[in-house]
Design an enzyme around this catalytic site. Structure first.
Site, short mmCIF file in Angstrom:
data_model
loop_
_atom_site.label_atom_id
_atom_site.label_comp_id
_atom_site.label_asym_id
_atom_site.label_seq_id
_atom_site.Cartn_x
_atom_site.Cartn_y
_atom_site.Cartn_z
N LYS A 175 0.83 -1.21 0.00
CA LYS A 175 0.00 0.00 0.00
C LYS A 175 0.86 1.26 0.00
CE LYS A 175 -1.76 1.69 3.95
NZ LYS A 175 -1.45 3.13 4.11
N ASN A 176 1.86 1.28 0.87
CA ASN A 176 2.65 2.52 1.00
C ASN A 176 3.60 2.75 -0.18
OD1 ASN A 176 1.35 3.06 3.34
ND2 ASN A 176 3.07 2.62 4.71
N ASP B 79 5.02 0.99 12.00
CA ASP B 79 3.78 0.37 11.53
C ASP B 79 3.60 -1.07 12.00
OD1 ASP B 79 3.08 2.70 10.30
OD2 ASP B 79 3.39 2.01 8.24
N ARG C 212 -8.42 -0.31 5.29
CA ARG C 212 -7.64 0.65 4.50
C ARG C 212 -6.31 0.04 4.07
NH1 ARG C 212 -6.61 6.13 7.51
NH2 ARG C 212 -5.20 6.20 5.75
N ARG D 75 0.40 18.11 12.94
CA ARG D 75 0.74 16.97 12.06
C ARG D 75 1.42 17.58 10.84
NH1 ARG D 75 -4.23 13.49 10.57
NH2 ARG D 75 -2.68 12.35 9.39
N CYS E 108 -6.14 19.18 11.13
CA CYS E 108 -4.90 19.53 11.81
C CYS E 108 -4.30 20.78 11.18
CB CYS E 108 -3.88 18.41 11.71
SG CYS E 108 -3.37 18.07 10.05
#
Ligand code: UD1
Length: 417
Positions: free
Chosen positions: A22-23, A306, A400, A121, A116
Site C-alpha cells: 500500500k505505502n 507500523d 484501508r 501533524r 490539523c
C-alpha cells in the site's frame, strides 16, 4: 462491514500470499501524473486508500481502469491544479500529488490535511523541499498553494531535519522534472522510497542513491509511461508473521522480500519464534510461550512504527517485561487501552513515548475499537489469541491497509467473520 467477530484460540496454519505494498503504491500512483503516456501498474491491492488516491487523480483529469490487480493510468494532458479537501481529508497521503502537479503544471493547490494545522501533524518538510526547489508558498482558504518561479523548478541541495518518507517521495517526484541536480540529504531509506525511485527511473528519471541517506536526482525534461510491478507489502507480511507467532501456529508467508522484514525477524528470533526462509517465502512457527523483548521504533532499517502495535499484542502474552519505545510518531499508543480491555498489563510511561508490557496474561475476548489501521491490526491479532469472542469495531480503519484480510485469515484456519 462494521465489525469483525473473532473466536480466538486456534493456531493458524497454512500458506498466505502478501499483496502489493500500500505505502509503495500510493506515491507510485501519484507519480503516474508525471509522464506523458499511460502507465500499467501491476499487483495493486484493492484497498480504500488506493481508491482514494485514484479519485484524486481522476479529479485532476486522469483516466484509470482496473483489470484484476492491474491499474492502467492515463495521465491528463493538462492536469487540474487543485486536489480537493474531500480526498485529502480522508487520507493524508493524498498530499503526495503536490510534487508531481507542481513539476507538471508549475503550480499545485492542495488542501491542508484534515483536522490539523501545520505544526501538529506537520507537512513542513514537504513544503521546505518545494520552496528550496524555487516554489513560492501561499496559504489561504484551508489550502496550501505552491507556485514555481518563471524558470520552473531548479535543482537544489535539500537537508531534511527528519528522514520523512512522504517528504522524500514528494521532493523526489518534483525534482525528477526540475532543471539541474537536486540532492536530498538525510533522506528516508524505506523500501517504498526505493520502489518509487525505481518506478521513476523506469520512466526515464535519473536518480542515484535511493535506499541511502543521500539521494541525487538529475532533472530531465520528460518522462514516459511504463509497466511496473510494485513490491510486496512488508507491513502486511509482518502482521501475518506476528499472527503465526501469537497463535503458536505454523504459517508460510509468500511474496515477501526477506530484507524488508529483517528487523521483525530479529525480534521474533529473540522472542523464541522460529523463522526460516523456505520456498521463496518465510515460514514462522510460534512457540508455546515467547520471551519478552525491548524494542524501539526507528526509521528504516530500524524496527517499523507500523508494526509496533502488532508486536505489542504479542508481548502482552509473552513471558517477562518488555519496553516498547515509539520514536517516529508522537501519539501512537491508542491501542494500549483497548488491549488492556482484553486483559493486557501495559503502562504508558515517559511522557507517552514508552509502554511497559508485563506478561504473560491470558487475553479474553471483548468488544474493542480500532482507532487506526495498525492499532486495529493489533486488536485482530489479540482476538486470534484470546479465549472467547472478540468483536473489533471501526473495521474501516483496518480495511484501508489489508486486502482480503478476513479471507486470508480464514484460509489459515481462523474463525473470523
Ligand atoms: C509513511 C507511511 C506510514 C509510516 C510512516 C513512517 C505512507 C503512505 N505512510 O507516512 O505508514 O508510519 O511513513 O514510517 O507511506 N514529519 C514532520 N514534517 C513533515 C513530515 C513528517 O515533522 O513534513 C514527521 C511526522 O510528524 C512523523 C515523522 O516525521 O513524526 C515521520 O513521518 P513520515 O516519515 O513523513 O511519515 P509519512 O510519510 O506520513
Amino acid at each position: 462491514m462494521e465489525h469483525l467477530v473473532i473466536r480466538g484460540g486456534k493456531p493458524l496454519s497454512g500458506t498466505v500470499r502478501v499483496s502489493g505494498s500500500k505505502n509503495a503504491v500510493l506515491p507510485i500512483i501519484a507519480a503516474s501524473l508525471l509522464p506523458n503516456s499511460p502507465c500499467t501498474l501491476v499487483d495493486i491491492p484493492d484497498l480504500a486508500d488506493v481508491q482514494t488516491i485514484c479519485q484524486v487523480l481522476i479529479h485532476l483529469g486522469a483516466e484509470i481502469e482496473r483489470s484484476g490487480s492491474n491499474l492502467v493510468i492515463h495521465p491528463p494532458e493538462k492536469p487540474a491544479a487543485e486536489a480537493p479537501y474531500d480526498f485529502v481529508r480522508q487520507m493524508r497521503a493524498s498530499f503526495l500529488v503536490m510534487g508531481p502537479l507542481l513539476a507538471r503544471t508549475g503550480q499545485a493547490t492542495v488542501s491542508l490535511p484534515g483536522g490539523c494545522a501545520i505544526g501538529t501533524r506537520p507537512i513542513d518538510l514537504h513544503l521546505k523541499g518545494m520552496h528550496m526547489l524555487g516554489a513560492d508558498i501561499e496559504y489561504g482558504y484551508g489550502c496550501v498553494r505552491t507556485i514555481a518561479g518563471p524558470k520552473g523548478l531548479q535543482g537544489e541541495r535539500i537537508y531534511l531535519d527528519f528522514p520523512s518518507v512522504g517528504a522524500t517521495e514528494n521532493i523526489m517526484m518534483a525534482a525528477s522534472l526540475a532543471s539541474g541536480v537536486t540532492v536530498i540529504e538525510n533522506a528516508a531509506e524505506e523500501p517504498e522510497v526505493v520502489d518509487l525511485a525505481n518506478f521513476l527511473s523506469a520512466m526515464g528519471a535519473k536518480i542515484k542513491g535511493a535506499g541511502t541517506k543521500v539521494i541525487k536526482i538529475t532533472g530531465v525534461t520528460k518522462l514516459k509511461g511504463v509497466k511496473y510491478s510494485v513490491i510486496p507489502d512488508r507491513i502486511e507480511a509482518g502482521t501475518f508473521m506476528v499472527a503465526a507467532a501469537i497463535t503458536g501456529g505454523d504459517v508460510l508467508v509468500e511474496n515477501v522480500i526477506i530484507d524488508h522484514v529483517k528487523p521483525l525477524i530479529a525480534k521474533l528470533g529473540e522472542m523464541g519464534v522460529i523463522v526460516n526462509e523456505e520456498n521463496g517465502g518465510i515460514r514462522v512457527v510460534g512457540c508455546t510461550e515467547c520471551r519478552s523483548v525491548d524494542l524501539k521504533t526507528m526509521p528504516y532499517p530500524g524496527f517499523p512504527t507500523d508494526l509496533q502495535p502488532q508486536i505489542m499484542a504479542l508481548l502482552a502474552v509473552s513471558r517477562g517485561t518488555g519496553i516498547v519505545t515509539e520514536t517516529v510518531f508522537e501519539n501512537r499508543f491508542m491501542h494500549v487501552s483497548e488491549l488492556k480491555r482484553m486483559g493486557a498489563r501495559i503502562k504508558v510511561v515517559g511522557a507517552g513515548r514508552s509502554a511497559v508490557i508485563q506478561g504473560p496474561v491470558n487475553l479474553s475476548g471483548a468488544y474493542v475499537k480500532a482507532t487506526d489501521l495498525r492499532a486495529g491490526a493489533a486488536l485482530v491479532l489479540a482476538g486470534l489469541k484470546a479465549s472467547g469472542e472478540t468483536t473489533v469495531g471501526n473495521v474501516h480503519h483496518i480495511l484501508r491497509g489489508y486486502e482480503h484480510l478476513v479471507e486470508k485469515l480464514r484460509g489459515l484456519g481462523a474463525d473470523i467473520n
